[in-house]
Write a protein that holds these residues in place. Structure first.
Motif, PDB file in Angstrom:
ATOM      1  N   THR A 159       0.824  -1.205   0.000  1.00  0.00           N
ATOM      2  CA  THR A 159       0.000   0.000   0.000  1.00  0.00           C
ATOM      3  C   THR A 159       0.860   1.257   0.000  1.00  0.00           C
ATOM      4  OG1 THR A 159      -1.752  -1.145   1.220  1.00  0.00           O
ATOM      5  CG2 THR A 159      -1.793   1.260   1.252  1.00  0.00           C
ATOM      6  N   SER A 191       4.980  -2.087  -7.038  1.00  0.00           N
ATOM      7  CA  SER A 191       3.564  -1.936  -7.392  1.00  0.00           C
ATOM      8  C   SER A 191       2.791  -1.544  -6.134  1.00  0.00           C
ATOM      9  CB  SER A 191       2.999  -3.236  -7.981  1.00  0.00           C
ATOM     10  OG  SER A 191       3.016  -4.294  -7.060  1.00  0.00           O
ATOM     11  N   THR A 249      -1.021  -0.900  -4.307  1.00  0.00           N
ATOM     12  CA  THR A 249      -2.437  -1.247  -4.350  1.00  0.00           C
ATOM     13  C   THR A 249      -3.259   0.000  -4.652  1.00  0.00           C
ATOM     14  OG1 THR A 249      -2.035  -2.944  -2.668  1.00  0.00           O
ATOM     15  CG2 THR A 249      -4.331  -2.343  -3.098  1.00  0.00           C
ATOM     16  N   SER A 250      -4.170  -0.097  -5.603  1.00  0.00           N
ATOM     17  CA  SER A 250      -4.996   1.059  -5.957  1.00  0.00           C
ATOM     18  C   SER A 250      -5.955   1.400  -4.820  1.00  0.00           C
ATOM     19  CB  SER A 250      -5.785   0.780  -7.238  1.00  0.00           C
ATOM     20  OG  SER A 250      -6.700  -0.274  -7.040  1.00  0.00           O
ATOM     21  N   ASP A 251      -6.437   2.635  -4.826  1.00  0.00           N
ATOM     22  CA  ASP A 251      -7.326   3.119  -3.777  1.00  0.00           C
ATOM     23  C   ASP A 251      -8.550   2.220  -3.601  1.00  0.00           C
ATOM     24  OD1 ASP A 251      -5.604   5.229  -3.524  1.00  0.00           O
ATOM     25  OD2 ASP A 251      -6.928   6.714  -4.438  1.00  0.00           O
ATOM     26  N   GLN A 285      -3.662   7.190  -4.549  1.00  0.00           N
ATOM     27  CA  GLN A 285      -2.744   6.324  -5.281  1.00  0.00           C
ATOM     28  C   GLN A 285      -1.734   7.095  -6.148  1.00  0.00           C
ATOM     29  OE1 GLN A 285      -5.925   4.224  -7.164  1.00  0.00           O
ATOM     30  NE2 GLN A 285      -5.721   5.345  -9.077  1.00  0.00           N
ATOM     31  N   ASP A 286      -2.159   8.152  -6.821  1.00  0.00           N
ATOM     32  CA  ASP A 286      -1.231   8.893  -7.680  1.00  0.00           C
ATOM     33  C   ASP A 286      -0.094   9.506  -6.869  1.00  0.00           C
ATOM     34  OD1 ASP A 286      -2.762   8.257  -9.865  1.00  0.00           O
ATOM     35  OD2 ASP A 286      -3.884  10.130  -9.869  1.00  0.00           O
ATOM     36  N   ILE A 303       0.786   1.140 -10.601  1.00  0.00           N
ATOM     37  CA  ILE A 303      -0.434   1.097  -9.793  1.00  0.00           C
ATOM     38  C   ILE A 303      -1.217  -0.148 -10.187  1.00  0.00           C
ATOM     39  CG2 ILE A 303      -2.610   2.249  -9.237  1.00  0.00           C
ATOM     40  CD1 ILE A 303      -1.241   4.914  -9.815  1.00  0.00           C
ATOM     41  N   ASP A 304      -1.424  -1.047  -9.231  1.00  0.00           N
ATOM     42  CA  ASP A 304      -2.091  -2.327  -9.499  1.00  0.00           C
ATOM     43  C   ASP A 304      -3.601  -2.145  -9.409  1.00  0.00           C
ATOM     44  OD1 ASP A 304      -2.937  -4.947  -9.690  1.00  0.00           O
ATOM     45  OD2 ASP A 304      -1.247  -5.729  -8.532  1.00  0.00           O
ATOM     46  N   ASP A 305      -4.297  -2.381 -10.518  1.00  0.00           N
ATOM     47  CA  ASP A 305      -5.750  -2.214 -10.564  1.00  0.00           C
ATOM     48  C   ASP A 305      -6.496  -3.372  -9.924  1.00  0.00           C
ATOM     49  OD1 ASP A 305      -5.212   0.056 -11.930  1.00  0.00           O
ATOM     50  OD2 ASP A 305      -5.786  -0.704 -13.902  1.00  0.00           O
ATOM     51  N   LEU A 360     -10.742   3.517 -11.695  1.00  0.00           N
ATOM     52  CA  LEU A 360     -10.176   4.103 -10.488  1.00  0.00           C
ATOM     53  C   LEU A 360     -10.505   5.585 -10.367  1.00  0.00           C
ATOM     54  CD1 LEU A 360      -6.664   2.398 -10.557  1.00  0.00           C
ATOM     55  CD2 LEU A 360      -8.667   1.729  -9.225  1.00  0.00           C
ATOM     56  N   ARG A 361     -10.907   6.214 -11.455  1.00  0.00           N
ATOM     57  CA  ARG A 361     -11.249   7.628 -11.432  1.00  0.00           C
ATOM     58  C   ARG A 361     -12.711   7.855 -11.061  1.00  0.00           C
ATOM     59  NH1 ARG A 361      -6.760   8.819 -11.201  1.00  0.00           N
ATOM     60  NH2 ARG A 361      -7.703  10.122  -9.611  1.00  0.00           N
TER      61      ARG A 361
END
Length: 519
Positions: free
Chosen positions: A41, A66, A68-70, A84-85, A102-104, A440-441
């Motif tokens: 994370t 990598s 973890t994405s939000d 995440q960014d 960034i892992d989706d 993610l957006r």
């Protein structure tokens, strides 16, 4: 230094890559230059992370990290703390890191299969605590192609969660810049958006409340026989609150405002009309002589709110009043309709379908339904363009007191059928949902920008007003949420529920820019 418009060194950003670009860069196995992957994370990069990454880099030629994405971070409430960014950029700025991804997905299994790193680094605690099922899945994927697990030293274990919960850093400006950068926005764009608000016509409908503050000095107990507090009255200040102050906030943006409300035949009615007309709000008040204008009187002594006394009649409005409201809405030329519901008679299960059905088609519809002394449910306004409940109201509406905020907001977003959800979280800022595509957006968080809270009452009204007008004026959920948040932060810094002007919001924007320039 070569920088983007937001001041970020492009040498760092170039390290943040897509999965396809990364595979092309590192090449297929077998490789001459060995690749090691770390995954996590990395909410706050702390000494434990640095030890982990430096050791991993020493075992290979190329270090890939990598994150973890939000969308897939279940830790605690209000997490991740850093979006995440910005988490990716923090890692990219480290010399030891070669690439950031960034892992989706919720777990890195697909990336392990796709990239096939030579080594996969895990913290030493994974060896001492036994192999859990998720780690075993990662090992199984490595075994499929011949990859190896490397355990990094872990004589000292740190925790991002502990750092955040103990002394959370103020990263609100940096997180805001990261959000704006991802949307191609600048502070100049926010200021320009403020100039467009005056072109909007908004119709507000809702319950007017007169908020009264009786300021006193405590002089002790009046008698030894009863626990009665004795106060010396100093002064009383009255404000137009409820939907009335929402209308004033909207007018303060520069937008034209029509206001439909119900008042009693009393002195508070006269006060409300004077204040609203002085603010250049076009009021079309419906007078019901058999009910009082709602008044909420708070006794304040030495900065403490000791007692609140409400003068209120919560009976539903009569049929003639409802018909009058419908006529006003149907004939309105506004492009935005704001429903400000405090459940003091106008909005009930029976009246809401009739009132919302009277809003002309094609308009932007916005709703706020408050849960305080009365019970309102934001789901009564399903299908609206924008809803702005607070966390308590969101939990009440779907009967969920256990979920952390992100899945809570996602569930409410789906059930409400709205286009944009701005969920207010008090000093934690807002959580915004604007889609349900799985991207993610679709959601983002904005921290609070209140610099020293004087009076939080009315912050939600300011947010509602600016977000509603900005959504119509710009068509951008991000701009609407940011301007609403800045207006709310400014409102918190002022005593009493007073309208917030674009100049106030510009001052807040300038203060954030100054903060960033000093860093």
């Amino acid at each position: 230094m070569i920088s983007d418009d937001d001041g970020t060194d492009v040498r760092y950003k170039r390290k943040i890559v897509t999965r396809d670009d990364l595979r092309e860069a590192i090449g297929p196995r077998p490789r001459e230059r060995k690749v090691i992957l770390c995954h996590g994370t990395f909410d706050l990069v702390h000494p434990g992370h640095l030890r982990h990454l430096m050791y991993a880099r020493s075992q290979a030629d190329v270090l890939v990290v990598s994150v973890t994405s939000d969308a897939h971070i279940p830790k605690a409430n209000y997490r991740p703390y850093v979006p995440q960014d910005l988490r990716a950029l923090n890692l990219a700025a480290l010399e030891v890191v070669d690439y950031v991804l960034i892992d989706d997905d919720p777990v890195p299994l697909e990336n392990l299969r796709f990239l096939q790193p030579d080594f996969y680094a895990k913290g030493y605690e994974y060896a001492t605590s036994g192999i859990n099922p998720k780690t075993q899945e990662e090992i199984d994927v490595l075994d499929e192609y011949g990859g190896e697990v490397i355990l990094t030293p872990g004589d000292v274990v740190y925790s991002s969660s502990r750092f955040i919960e103990t002394t959370p850093p103020n990263l609100a400006p940096e997180k805001l810049v990261a959000l704006m950068s991802s949307e191609g926005l600048s502070f100049a764009d926010l200021s320009a958006a403020l100039d467009t608000l005056a072109d909007t016509h908004v119709h507000v409908v809702g319950d007017t409340i007169i908020d009264s503050y009786a300021y006193c000095t405590a002089i002790g107990s009046s008698t030894s026989k009863t626990p009665t507090i004795s106060l010396k009255f100093e002064e009383q200040i009255d404000f137009v609150g409820g939907a009335g102050v929402v209308a004033r906030h909207v007018r303060a943006t520069g937008a034209k405002v029509s206001f439909t409300t119900v008042l009693g035949d009393d002195a508070h009615r006269d006060f409300a009309l004077r204040e609203l007309e002085a603010s250049d709000v076009q009021v079309d008040a419906i007078i019901e002589g058999n009910r009082p204008t709602t008044n909420k009187l708070v006794y304040v002594a030495d900065g403490y709110r000791l007692l609140k006394v409400d003068v209120v009649d919560n009976r539903p409005i009569d049929t003639a009043t409802l018909d009058n409201i419908v006529r006003q809405l149907q004939s309105s030329t506004a492009g935005v309709f704001v429903v400000s519901d405090f459940r003091h008679g106008i909005f009930t299960k029976q009246t809401i379908p009739t009132i919302t059905g009277a809003i002309p088609p094609g308009c932007v519809r916005v709703a706020d339904s408050q849960v305080a002394s009365r019970w309102g449910n934001i789901l009564d306004f399903s299908g609206f363009d924008l809803i702005t409940p607070n966390e308590k109201e969101a939990r009440f509406s779907i009967g969920d007191q256990d979920s952390v905020v992100r899945p809570l907001a996602s569930d409410l977003y789906r059930r409400s059928g709205c286009k944009v959800l701005i969920m207010k979280m008090g000093d934690r800022g807002v959580m915004v949902h604007r889609g349900d595509s799985g991207s993610l957006r679709d959601f983002f968080q904005i921290d609070s920008f209140a610099d020293g809270v004087v009076d939080p009452v009315g912050a939600g009204d300011a947010l509602l007003a600016y977000a509603a007008v900005a959504l119509k004026a710009t068509g951008s959920a991000v701009v609407a949420a940011i301007l609403g948040s800045l207006a709310a932060g400014t409102a918190c810094e002022r005593d009493g529920n007073r309208p917030i002007t674009p100049d106030h919001v510009r001052e807040k924007i300038e203060s954030i820019e100054r903060h960033l320039s000093y860093k």
